[in-house]
Design a protein around this motif. Sequence first.
Motif, mmCIF file in Angstrom:
data_model
loop_
_atom_site.group_PDB
_atom_site.id
_atom_site.type_symbol
_atom_site.label_atom_id
_atom_site.label_comp_id
_atom_site.label_asym_id
_atom_site.label_seq_id
_atom_site.Cartn_x
_atom_site.Cartn_y
_atom_site.Cartn_z
ATOM 1 N N THR A 225 0.834 -1.211 0.000
ATOM 2 C CA THR A 225 0.000 0.000 0.000
ATOM 3 C C THR A 225 0.864 1.256 0.000
ATOM 4 N N ASP A 226 0.290 2.343 -0.445
ATOM 5 C CA ASP A 226 1.000 3.630 -0.432
ATOM 6 C C ASP A 226 1.319 4.061 0.996
ATOM 7 N N LYS A 227 0.430 3.700 1.923
ATOM 8 C CA LYS A 227 0.664 4.052 3.327
ATOM 9 C C LYS A 227 1.905 3.343 3.859
ATOM 10 N N ASP A 228 2.068 2.076 3.494
ATOM 11 C CA ASP A 228 3.268 1.344 3.917
ATOM 12 C C ASP A 228 4.519 1.884 3.232
ATOM 13 N N LYS A 229 4.391 2.250 1.954
ATOM 14 C CA LYS A 229 5.527 2.826 1.247
ATOM 15 C C LYS A 229 5.989 4.111 1.912
ATOM 16 N N SER A 230 5.040 4.925 2.303
ATOM 17 C CA SER A 230 5.370 6.189 2.952
ATOM 18 C C SER A 230 6.115 5.946 4.264
ATOM 19 N N TYR A 231 5.649 4.967 5.030
ATOM 20 C CA TYR A 231 6.326 4.638 6.289
ATOM 21 C C TYR A 231 7.748 4.140 6.024
ATOM 22 N N MET A 232 7.912 3.267 5.041
ATOM 23 C CA MET A 232 9.198 2.668 4.749
ATOM 24 C C MET A 232 10.224 3.695 4.259
ATOM 25 N N LYS A 233 9.759 4.711 3.535
ATOM 26 C CA LYS A 233 10.677 5.725 3.004
ATOM 27 C C LYS A 233 11.298 6.578 4.112
ATOM 28 N N ALA A 234 10.655 6.609 5.264
ATOM 29 C CA ALA A 234 11.164 7.432 6.369
ATOM 30 C C ALA A 234 12.198 6.704 7.222
ATOM 31 N N CYS A 235 12.444 5.446 6.945
ATOM 32 C CA CYS A 235 13.326 4.645 7.793
ATOM 33 C C CYS A 235 14.793 4.846 7.422
ATOM 34 N N LYS A 236 15.623 5.109 8.432
ATOM 35 C CA LYS A 236 17.068 5.226 8.245
ATOM 36 C C LYS A 236 17.805 3.952 8.650
ATOM 37 N N VAL A 237 17.279 3.286 9.681
ATOM 38 C CA VAL A 237 17.828 2.001 10.128
ATOM 39 C C VAL A 237 16.660 1.025 10.228
ATOM 40 N N VAL A 238 16.816 -0.164 9.651
ATOM 41 C CA VAL A 238 15.717 -1.112 9.552
ATOM 42 C C VAL A 238 16.128 -2.476 10.097
ATOM 43 N N VAL A 239 15.274 -3.072 10.917
ATOM 44 C CA VAL A 239 15.353 -4.495 11.250
ATOM 45 C C VAL A 239 14.153 -5.144 10.579
ATOM 46 N N SER A 240 14.408 -6.113 9.703
ATOM 47 C CA SER A 240 13.302 -6.685 8.938
ATOM 48 C C SER A 240 13.300 -8.209 8.992
ATOM 49 N N THR A 241 12.105 -8.753 8.763
ATOM 50 C CA THR A 241 11.922 -10.198 8.667
ATOM 51 C C THR A 241 10.744 -10.430 7.743
ATOM 52 N N CYS A 242 10.478 -11.672 7.390
ATOM 53 C CA CYS A 242 9.288 -11.955 6.592
ATOM 54 C C CYS A 242 8.832 -13.382 6.860
#
Length: 484
Positions: A225-242
């Motif tokens: 979603t665009d809302k998730d994209k907007s949140y992700m663009k603001a991240c400088k350091v990320v911990v991710s999993t899937c």
Amino acid sequence: MFDNSSNVAISVLDDESDDLGRMRVRARRKRKKLLHRGENGFALRLLKKLLKYWMLLIIIPVVGFLVFEAFIIGTKPGLRVNSQLGTPDEPSQFNLEFNKVDQSTPTLGKDPKSNLNRLDPTSRVIGGVRQRCLKILPPEELEHLDLPMEKDYKDPVNKVLYISESDTYFVGGNTASTQQNSEVMSFNLFTGNQTLHERERSFEVKETMEVHCGFYSSAGGFKITDKDKSYMKACKVVVSTCAFGGGDDLYQPIGMSEASLKKVCYLAFWDEITVRAQELVGHRIGESGFIGKWRVVVVRDLPFSDQRLNGKIPKMLSHRLFPQAEYSIWVDSKSQFRRDPLGVLEALLWRSNFVLAISEHGARGSVYDEAKAVVKKNKATPKEVEVQINQYRKDGLPQDKRFNGKKALSEASIIVRKHTPLTNLLMCLWFNEVVRFTSRDQLSFPYVLWRLKAFEYVNMFPVCTRKDLVNSMGHLRKVKPLQN
């Protein structure tokens, strides 16, 4: 006559008495001897020994117990935390326990979640001295830790251009000069099918590289979603999993400082199958899009029928998904991340000036040995493994178990990286290999590292460091494939 006969009678009587006495003595001795030889005799001897050494029998167990307790308290505090908050419980609720066994994989008959929420450090003996595997900064220093000023890395690559579906190029990388360009809008553009000639050219390191990086289409793959994209663009350091296909539960990160909570994004990528599976175990996405510390991004229209390949997109292409990020930490879904992210970056990257850190393989060192294990364990078909290994052999990949003094084979369940043009290129080429050959990324990472000659930039940390970084529960259930 009377006296003589009387004397004789008395004399005979005395002799008989002596004989009887000697017979009685022999009989007593015989009984005593038989008694010692029998079961009762053994019990008597044992009783005498116990009475003689009773003090030692009491002292030795007591001393042993005290030494054992002192060892437990001094070396293995098993601190558990509130999994929802990621912070230690109140002191009265501390649960100290000794982790006696390797819990990197669940053991038969043992609840894998018994390894959850542990904060105790992992250590090993080096040169006769027990040392902590991950030498992270103390808590008071972690609270004041911040991202370092940009350093001039001696990076052989300055810019990465991604080939688009229409064979045009768009700017890649995560540098200040490119973050405001089309990269922000094109993180999921399909980048074409790479030919063998293009594959070979992609390993020829130059200042500006032109590569395929992401085999999925904006018209039909990996939609968010665009809302998730907007949140992700603001991240400088990320911990991710899937977790695609509903295979694993979502484990809350623990052990982070207050400073990291303000500066680090936690992103979990799910598909709709996982959403339904997690709802059944009580994990529902809130209205804000979060479950605990994790922002859950639901991905639709996954591009591959193989869920393992879909999982490689967030694992390897975090620079494509987070175009503004400077750093990322990948954690496999079977694990619970249990350390401060900024502290991990400082310990594994900043302190020794590395740009990528990855966990080494614990069991094997050679790619060729790993290929045999993959076939034996039915992780891939013999035919597809043979195609991959024959290509690597043709390209000259050595059978060495160590490259440049570092273990050749990675386990790759944890990846810590700075987003530089070099690491972006490396991850793109690694992704291309798993798409072209098998999804067993342990086979392809050493090959890509060897082709790029990037050993000096990579920190291959040992198994015990990986165990300090995460609590591992193992995969809980079989992944469900996509419905055709």
